[in-house]
Design a protein around this motif. Structure first.
Motif, PDB file in Angstrom:
ATOM      1  N   ASN A   6       7.594  10.502  14.976  1.00 29.81           N
ATOM      2  CA  ASN A   6       8.711  10.790  15.943  1.00 29.81           C
ATOM      3  C   ASN A   6       8.606  12.356  16.109  1.00 29.81           C
ATOM      4  O   ASN A   6       8.630  13.091  15.183  1.00 29.81           O
ATOM      5  CB  ASN A   6      10.101  10.395  15.240  1.00 29.81           C
ATOM      6  N   PHE A   7       8.880  12.787  17.185  1.00 33.03           N
ATOM      7  CA  PHE A   7       8.895  14.115  17.480  1.00 33.03           C
ATOM      8  C   PHE A   7       9.369  14.550  18.927  1.00 33.03           C
ATOM      9  O   PHE A   7      10.136  13.544  19.632  1.00 33.03           O
ATOM     10  CB  PHE A   7       7.352  14.509  17.829  1.00 33.03           C
ATOM     11  N   HIS A   8       9.774  15.677  19.063  1.00 30.84           N
ATOM     12  CA  HIS A   8      10.526  16.312  20.271  1.00 30.84           C
ATOM     13  C   HIS A   8       9.960  17.601  20.731  1.00 30.84           C
ATOM     14  O   HIS A   8       9.342  18.373  19.911  1.00 30.84           O
ATOM     15  CB  HIS A   8      12.096  16.210  19.944  1.00 30.84           C
ATOM     16  N   PHE A   9      10.361  17.935  21.822  1.00 34.74           N
ATOM     17  CA  PHE A   9       9.871  19.190  22.592  1.00 34.74           C
ATOM     18  C   PHE A   9      11.001  20.120  22.094  1.00 34.74           C
ATOM     19  O   PHE A   9      12.022  19.928  21.822  1.00 34.74           O
ATOM     20  CB  PHE A   9       9.872  19.141  24.134  1.00 34.74           C
ATOM     21  N   ALA A  10      10.360  21.350  21.932  1.00 33.60           N
ATOM     22  CA  ALA A  10      11.328  22.352  21.336  1.00 33.60           C
ATOM     23  C   ALA A  10      12.543  22.679  22.197  1.00 33.60           C
ATOM     24  O   ALA A  10      13.546  22.847  21.650  1.00 33.60           O
ATOM     25  CB  ALA A  10      10.544  23.657  21.199  1.00 33.60           C
ATOM     26  N   ASN A  11      12.574  22.641  23.412  1.00 33.40           N
ATOM     27  CA  ASN A  11      13.526  22.944  24.261  1.00 33.40           C
ATOM     28  C   ASN A  11      14.496  21.665  24.262  1.00 33.40           C
ATOM     29  O   ASN A  11      15.827  21.674  25.062  1.00 33.40           O
ATOM     30  CB  ASN A  11      13.136  23.307  25.633  1.00 33.40           C
ATOM     31  N   PHE A  12      14.049  20.343  24.035  1.00 32.10           N
ATOM     32  CA  PHE A  12      14.865  19.064  24.172  1.00 32.10           C
ATOM     33  C   PHE A  12      14.896  18.540  22.879  1.00 32.10           C
ATOM     34  O   PHE A  12      14.418  17.345  22.620  1.00 32.10           O
ATOM     35  CB  PHE A  12      14.123  18.232  25.388  1.00 32.10           C
ATOM     36  N   ILE A  15      15.835  14.337  22.736  1.00 29.79           N
ATOM     37  CA  ILE A  15      14.910  13.481  23.417  1.00 29.79           C
ATOM     38  C   ILE A  15      13.763  13.313  22.241  1.00 29.79           C
ATOM     39  O   ILE A  15      12.911  13.948  22.308  1.00 29.79           O
ATOM     40  CB  ILE A  15      14.315  13.877  24.688  1.00 29.79           C
ATOM     41  N   ILE A  16      13.906  12.137  21.631  1.00 24.32           N
ATOM     42  CA  ILE A  16      13.124  11.675  20.485  1.00 24.32           C
ATOM     43  C   ILE A  16      12.002  10.832  21.245  1.00 24.32           C
ATOM     44  O   ILE A  16      12.225   9.981  21.601  1.00 24.32           O
ATOM     45  CB  ILE A  16      13.710  11.018  19.244  1.00 24.32           C
ATOM     46  N   LEU A  17      10.686  11.376  20.904  1.00 21.39           N
ATOM     47  CA  LEU A  17       9.691  10.494  21.383  1.00 21.39           C
ATOM     48  C   LEU A  17       8.743  10.061  20.242  1.00 21.39           C
ATOM     49  O   LEU A  17       8.849  10.394  19.036  1.00 21.39           O
ATOM     50  CB  LEU A  17       8.814  11.254  22.117  1.00 21.39           C
ATOM     51  N   CYS A  18       7.857   8.928  20.270  1.00 21.07           N
ATOM     52  CA  CYS A  18       6.847   8.593  19.202  1.00 21.07           C
ATOM     53  C   CYS A  18       5.463   8.425  19.653  1.00 21.07           C
ATOM     54  O   CYS A  18       5.293   8.027  20.769  1.00 21.07           O
ATOM     55  CB  CYS A  18       7.530   7.498  18.499  1.00 21.07           C
ATOM     56  N   ALA A  19       4.810   8.521  18.703  1.00 21.39           N
ATOM     57  CA  ALA A  19       3.239   8.333  18.975  1.00 21.39           C
ATOM     58  C   ALA A  19       2.673   7.657  17.631  1.00 21.39           C
ATOM     59  O   ALA A  19       3.369   7.671  16.486  1.00 21.39           O
ATOM     60  CB  ALA A  19       2.497   9.671  19.054  1.00 21.39           C
ATOM     61  N   PHE A  20       1.690   6.779  17.787  1.00 21.55           N
ATOM     62  CA  PHE A  20       1.217   6.162  16.778  1.00 21.55           C
ATOM     63  C   PHE A  20      -0.428   6.409  16.224  1.00 21.55           C
ATOM     64  O   PHE A  20      -1.170   6.681  17.485  1.00 21.55           O
ATOM     65  CB  PHE A  20       1.090   4.621  17.069  1.00 21.55           C
ATOM     66  N   VAL A  21      -0.692   6.853  15.283  1.00 19.21           N
ATOM     67  CA  VAL A  21      -2.015   6.908  15.000  1.00 19.21           C
ATOM     68  C   VAL A  21      -2.555   6.425  13.949  1.00 19.21           C
ATOM     69  O   VAL A  21      -1.858   5.897  12.966  1.00 19.21           O
ATOM     70  CB  VAL A  21      -2.364   8.643  14.570  1.00 19.21           C
ATOM     71  N   THR A  22      -3.805   6.377  13.620  1.00 21.75           N
ATOM     72  CA  THR A  22      -4.409   5.595  12.210  1.00 21.75           C
ATOM     73  C   THR A  22      -5.050   6.681  11.623  1.00 21.75           C
ATOM     74  O   THR A  22      -5.822   7.603  12.058  1.00 21.75           O
ATOM     75  CB  THR A  22      -5.590   4.865  12.636  1.00 21.75           C
ATOM     76  N   CYS A  43       4.965  20.201  20.119  1.00 17.29           N
ATOM     77  CA  CYS A  43       5.869  19.674  19.703  1.00 17.29           C
ATOM     78  C   CYS A  43       6.265  19.740  18.185  1.00 17.29           C
ATOM     79  O   CYS A  43       5.603  20.163  17.350  1.00 17.29           O
ATOM     80  CB  CYS A  43       5.963  18.062  19.976  1.00 17.29           C
ATOM     81  N   ILE A  44       7.622  19.410  18.009  1.00 16.82           N
ATOM     82  CA  ILE A  44       8.124  19.447  16.658  1.00 16.82           C
ATOM     83  C   ILE A  44       8.142  17.813  15.978  1.00 16.82           C
ATOM     84  O   ILE A  44       8.991  17.105  16.632  1.00 16.82           O
ATOM     85  CB  ILE A  44       9.571  19.815  16.521  1.00 16.82           C
ATOM     86  N   ILE A  45       7.237  17.712  15.100  1.00 17.83           N
ATOM     87  CA  ILE A  45       7.464  16.355  14.307  1.00 17.83           C
ATOM     88  C   ILE A  45       8.656  16.298  13.457  1.00 17.83           C
ATOM     89  O   ILE A  45       8.526  17.093  12.574  1.00 17.83           O
ATOM     90  CB  ILE A  45       6.026  16.172  13.571  1.00 17.83           C
ATOM     91  N   THR A  46       9.581  15.355  13.703  1.00 18.74           N
ATOM     92  CA  THR A  46      10.607  15.060  12.763  1.00 18.74           C
ATOM     93  C   THR A  46      10.583  14.249  11.682  1.00 18.74           C
ATOM     94  O   THR A  46      11.203  14.252  10.594  1.00 18.74           O
ATOM     95  CB  THR A  46      11.692  14.863  13.703  1.00 18.74           C
ATOM     96  N   GLU A  47       9.695  13.123  11.833  1.00 19.50           N
ATOM     97  CA  GLU A  47       9.495  12.120  11.138  1.00 19.50           C
ATOM     98  C   GLU A  47       8.067  11.229  11.026  1.00 19.50           C
ATOM     99  O   GLU A  47       7.657  11.285  12.167  1.00 19.50           O
ATOM    100  CB  GLU A  47      10.547  10.952  11.218  1.00 19.50           C
ATOM    101  N   ILE A  48       7.679  11.194   9.991  1.00 18.65           N
ATOM    102  CA  ILE A  48       6.264  10.130   9.753  1.00 18.65           C
ATOM    103  C   ILE A  48       6.680   9.161   8.911  1.00 18.65           C
ATOM    104  O   ILE A  48       7.034   9.205   7.766  1.00 18.65           O
ATOM    105  CB  ILE A  48       5.333  11.254   8.982  1.00 18.65           C
TER     106      ILE A  48
END
Length: 53
Positions: A6-12, A15-22, A43-48
Motif C-alpha cells: 500500500n502506498f500514496h503520493f507525497a502530496n496526496f 489516496i491509498i493505492l496498492c501494487a502486487f509483487v512477487t 511514493c511513500i510505502i505505508t504497508e507491506i
C-alpha cells in the motif's frame, strides 16, 4: 511469495493505492516495486502485506 504494497503520493496522503509483487522477502518486495513501477518510485510505502497465491 506474494506481497501487497500500500502506498500514496507525497502530496496526496489520503489516496491509498496498492501494487502486487512477487519476491522472497519484504526487502526484495520493495526493490521489486521500485523496479517494476519506476514511475511510482517517489511514493511513500505505508504497508507491506504478505499473502499466498
Amino acid at each position: 511469495m506474494g506481497w501487497k504494497l500500500n502506498f500514496h503520493f507525497a502530496n496526496f496522503p489520503k489516496i491509498i493505492l496498492c501494487a502486487f509483487v512477487t519476491a522472497s522477502n519484504e526487502e526484495k518486495a520493495i526493490e521489486k516495486f521500485n523496479t517494476d513501477y519506476p514511475n511510482l518510485a517517489g511514493c511513500i510505502i505505508t504497508e507491506i502485506i504478505h499473502f499466498k497465491h
